[in-house]
Design a protein around this motif. Structure first.
Motif, PDB file in Angstrom:
ATOM      1  N   LEU A 249      -4.229  16.170 -47.479  1.00  0.00           N
ATOM      2  CA  LEU A 249      -4.471  17.107 -46.369  1.00  0.00           C
ATOM      3  C   LEU A 249      -3.741  16.648 -45.104  1.00  0.00           C
ATOM      4  O   LEU A 249      -3.300  17.471 -44.296  1.00  0.00           O
ATOM      5  N   ASN A 252      -0.391  18.097 -45.299  1.00  0.00           N
ATOM      6  CA  ASN A 252      -0.411  19.542 -45.013  1.00  0.00           C
ATOM      7  C   ASN A 252      -0.501  19.828 -43.511  1.00  0.00           C
ATOM      8  O   ASN A 252       0.048  20.821 -43.023  1.00  0.00           O
ATOM      9  N   ARG A 253      -1.137  18.897 -42.761  1.00  0.00           N
ATOM     10  CA  ARG A 253      -1.264  19.077 -41.303  1.00  0.00           C
ATOM     11  C   ARG A 253      -0.013  18.618 -40.548  1.00  0.00           C
ATOM     12  O   ARG A 253       0.170  18.909 -39.362  1.00  0.00           O
ATOM     13  N   THR A 265       5.054  18.898 -48.266  1.00  0.00           N
ATOM     14  CA  THR A 265       4.291  19.365 -49.437  1.00  0.00           C
ATOM     15  C   THR A 265       3.971  18.215 -50.384  1.00  0.00           C
ATOM     16  O   THR A 265       4.812  17.334 -50.582  1.00  0.00           O
TER      17      THR A 265
END
Ligand code: HGY
Ligand code: MN
Ligand code: MN
Length: 413
Positions: A249, A252-253, A265
């Motif tokens: 995560l 992703n941020r 990714t």
């Protein structure tokens, strides 16, 4: 005939693409032709057979790159090259890569049947392992040929089953004798689907990328402590999968955090022992960071690696991060990009400049010679999926632009 009126044979291009799509075809209508698999071998054999039909000089090099050469009037001049890749993603699409190889083949067939004499030799190429899915990294065939990657390092790369790339190349019979070493090239054009939504959204047929983003690949290994899920209290666990989940995560941020033009990714993850009643103690996942700004991509990695270390320490799950591969962003030759736009206009196709978010062998060819690409729309902007689709009309349009860009370069003295 005035060469300006020459056009490719769209039906023949479609038939070649459809025949190739039957090799490794999947029930969902895509293809699975993983690099150096038996499906890749069968497709390579078919490509070589088609090259032989035109009496081309065929060369297979140490990386399994396949070259088909048509002589020009002056064979001392550096050739013009065009090509792409035959290998696909797992459950990939029927156009990614193969359109560029079949497009170059269709140009070759059009020149051949019209007995067009060109000043320079014309070489078409299938590059080994562009996808980098079975064996990381990507674009290793063109990377070794361009002198950017080491042959032995690439040969030693393994897939998830421990097969070595060099051995698999031997197994399928495509470890050729010719040195995988660059030679002078006048110009390289790669024809490819856009793999994104812009051309369709803007209603254009031809894309002329100004270049390709940088691609940075990392492999992350997280260590925890395995144990029985029932009796082991929640506090004090070293759960490698939970640590990895927080890291994923964080990736992703990252683009929002860096505030720049960047994509990040996690596409691949392996969890061990992967049993529902054992706390995971080993996780391996991949990170892919891309940007037109190489420094931004490097800063993003520094930021996220620091965050990984904090997350790892908080859960008592040490991590090892490997820098697997980096290729710089590739600004194409402006004269060739202009040529793509000019030929598209002359042929009556709407067109626009853009950037390629997808990596291509053109990234490495751009380090060897003037390089440009020709894009056609991806329906729904989808690619690397079985529903990947481009209309046959657009396939033909792109091949006509490729034909005339190549002809201009082939006639340069
Ligand atoms: O990763 C890419 O963009 C390409 O498919 N190898
Ligand atoms: Mn591709
Ligand atoms: Mn691809």
């Amino acid at each position: 005939m005035d060469l300006k009126d020459l056009r490719v044979n769209g039906r023949r291009l479609r038939e070649s693409l459809e025949e190739m799509a039957r090799i490794g075809g999947t029930p969902g209508g895509g293809v699975q032709r993983l690099t150096l698999s038996d499906e890749d071998r069968r497709a390579r054999d078919l490509f070589v057979a088609w090259l032989r039909e035109m009496d081309l000089e065929i060369t297979i090099d140490q990386m399994g790159n396949i070259f088909g050469r048509r002589p020009g009037l002056n064979n001392d001049l550096a050739p013009v090259m065009s090509g792409s890749h035959i290998d696909s993603q797992p459950k990939g699409g029927r156009f990614d890569g193969i359109l560029g190889v079949m497009g170059a083949l269709e140009v070759m067939r059009t020149l051949h049947e019209n007995r067009v004499q060109t000043e320079r030799p014309f070489v078409i190429v299938d590059w080994t392992n562009e996808e980098g899915s079975r064996f990381a990294p990507a674009m290793v065939g063109s990377g070794v040929w361009a002198g950017a990657l080491d042959l032995d390092w690439v040969y030693a790369r393994t897939d998830v089953k421990g097969n070595k790339l060099g051995q698999e190349l031997e197994r399928i019979g495509y470890k050729g004798p010719a040195p995988a070493k660059k030679r002078p090239v006048q110009a390289y054009y790669e024809y490819h689907i856009e793999q994104g939504p812009i051309l369709e959204r803007e209603g254009q047929i031809i894309g002329a990328p100004k270049g390709i983003l940088c691609l940075h690949w990392y492999d992350i290994f997280v260590e925890g402590t395995a144990n029985q899920v029932g009796p082991t209290p929640m506090e004090g666990r070293n759960d490698a999968l939970c640590a990895a989940a927080e890291m994923i995560l964080a990736v992703n941020r990252l683009p929002a955090r860096m505030g720049g033009n960047l994509v990040a990714t996690v596409g691949e993850i392996h969890n061990f022992p992967n049993s529902r009643n054992i706390i995971p103690d080993k996780v391996h996942f991949t990170v892919d960071i891309r940007s037109w700004d190489d420094d931004l991509a490097l800063r993003a990695w520094e930021e996220v690696e620091k965050e990984f270390q904090g997350l790892a320490a908080a859960r008592g799950c040490p991590l090892r991060a490997e820098v697997t591969w980096r290729v710089e962003h590739s600004p194409f030759d402006e004269r060739l990009v202009e040529r793509v736009l000019r030929q598209a206009e002359r042929l009556g196709y709407s067109s626009r400049r853009m950037v390629s978010g997808a990596g291509h062998d053109a990234s490495y060819m751009n380090q060897v010679c003037p390089t440009a690409m020709i894009f056609v729309p991806s329906i729904g902007g989808r690619s690397h999926v079985e529903v990947e689709e481009t209309t046959w009309e657009d396939c033909e349009a792109g091949a006509n632009v490729l034909l005339h860009c190549l002809l201009e370069s082939l006639q340069e003295k």
